[in-house]
Design an enzyme around this catalytic site. Sequence first.
Site, PDB file in Angstrom:
ATOM      1  N   GLY A  36      41.732  30.632  31.885  1.00 60.87           N
ATOM      2  CA  GLY A  36      42.766  30.827  32.910  1.00 60.87           C
ATOM      3  C   GLY A  36      42.566  29.831  34.043  1.00 60.87           C
ATOM      4  N   HIS A  37      41.318  29.773  34.557  1.00 55.99           N
ATOM      5  CA  HIS A  37      41.009  28.798  35.615  1.00 55.99           C
ATOM      6  C   HIS A  37      41.235  27.378  35.102  1.00 55.99           C
ATOM      7  CE1 HIS A  37      38.188  32.194  36.802  1.00 55.99           C
ATOM      8  NE2 HIS A  37      38.919  32.041  37.887  1.00 55.99           N
ATOM      9  N   GLU A 148      49.186  33.751  38.027  1.00 53.19           N
ATOM     10  CA  GLU A 148      50.184  34.821  38.163  1.00 53.19           C
ATOM     11  C   GLU A 148      49.614  36.178  37.758  1.00 53.19           C
ATOM     12  OE1 GLU A 148      53.469  33.300  35.880  1.00 53.19           O
ATOM     13  OE2 GLU A 148      54.127  31.995  37.512  1.00 53.19           O
ATOM     14  N   GLN A 153      48.582  38.808  44.995  1.00 52.33           N
ATOM     15  CA  GLN A 153      47.851  37.770  45.737  1.00 52.33           C
ATOM     16  C   GLN A 153      48.721  36.520  45.909  1.00 52.33           C
ATOM     17  OE1 GLN A 153      43.508  36.672  45.315  1.00 52.33           O
ATOM     18  NE2 GLN A 153      44.345  35.110  43.977  1.00 52.33           N
TER      19      GLN A 153
END
Length: 281
Positions: A36-37, A148, A153
């Site tokens: 994801g990162h 997302e 956030q």
Amino acid sequence: MKIVNNIKDLKSCIKLWKDSNCSIGLVPTMGYLHEGHKSLIDRACRENDKVVVSVFVNPTQFGANEDLDKYPRDIKRDSKLCEESGASLIFAPSPDEMYSKNFSTYINVENLTDGLCGSRRPGHFRGVCTVVSKLFNLITPNKAYFGEKDAQQLAVIKHMVEDLNFDVTIVGCPIIREYNGLAKSSRNTYLSKEEKKAALILNCSLGKAKKLLKSGLKDSNDLKSVITNSLRDEPLAKIDYVEIVDSISLKPVKKIENNVLIAIAVFIGKTRLIDNFTWNI
Ligand code: PAF
């Protein structure tokens, strides 16, 4: 790729880049990086001359009974991933470097933080907004990248940037999932083999909701019941919340007539996981 632990060195590097008119992308993280990162870093590398990845387990966004001490850390592994992705610099400060003894200034975004994770984790977004503001001030990025998966956030940070006139473009990036649908998260590492299997119920229940929305369901209580019942089928799952909210205001809706965010938070054993999707009308 450089690894910098203090603000002084970070600032001199940023100054050099700015003097050479380089555009800067920032990927703020708490480390223990996963695909994801990586998707955020890859995008940042495509869109900027230089990319900073911050790796900082931010104490101010953890509640007293949360997992600050046990949050997974592995800077060696993170450095390898960043280097392979083409990042220019990792900023990995200590808590003392980021928060002086007399630190007493916090950023609070109101309204958007009232519900969802904001109501379950008091003070969480105050800590997130404070540390992200500090990173924006130190790094002065042209663009900053957020996943997302943390939909609230992302909305809160976009709002903060608008309210406080930060000169940065916020880029939201899609959720990255494992082959079986489980959303990637550093906290997945807490899950036992059995819990990992049980955690598939999050994406599975959202899948059921998506099908019903496609077939024209408009009543959000009906939709919530379907998600809730599906989650209850999994004995290891304990629901924290199931919410259907307007995708801009994050306020709960009764009828699904505009774009909505369907967001869930579920404990699998002791691990709290979140997942969501946006339904665009
Ligand atoms: O999403 C995260 O990992 C954190 O909340 C962030 C944005 C890095 C702030 O500590």
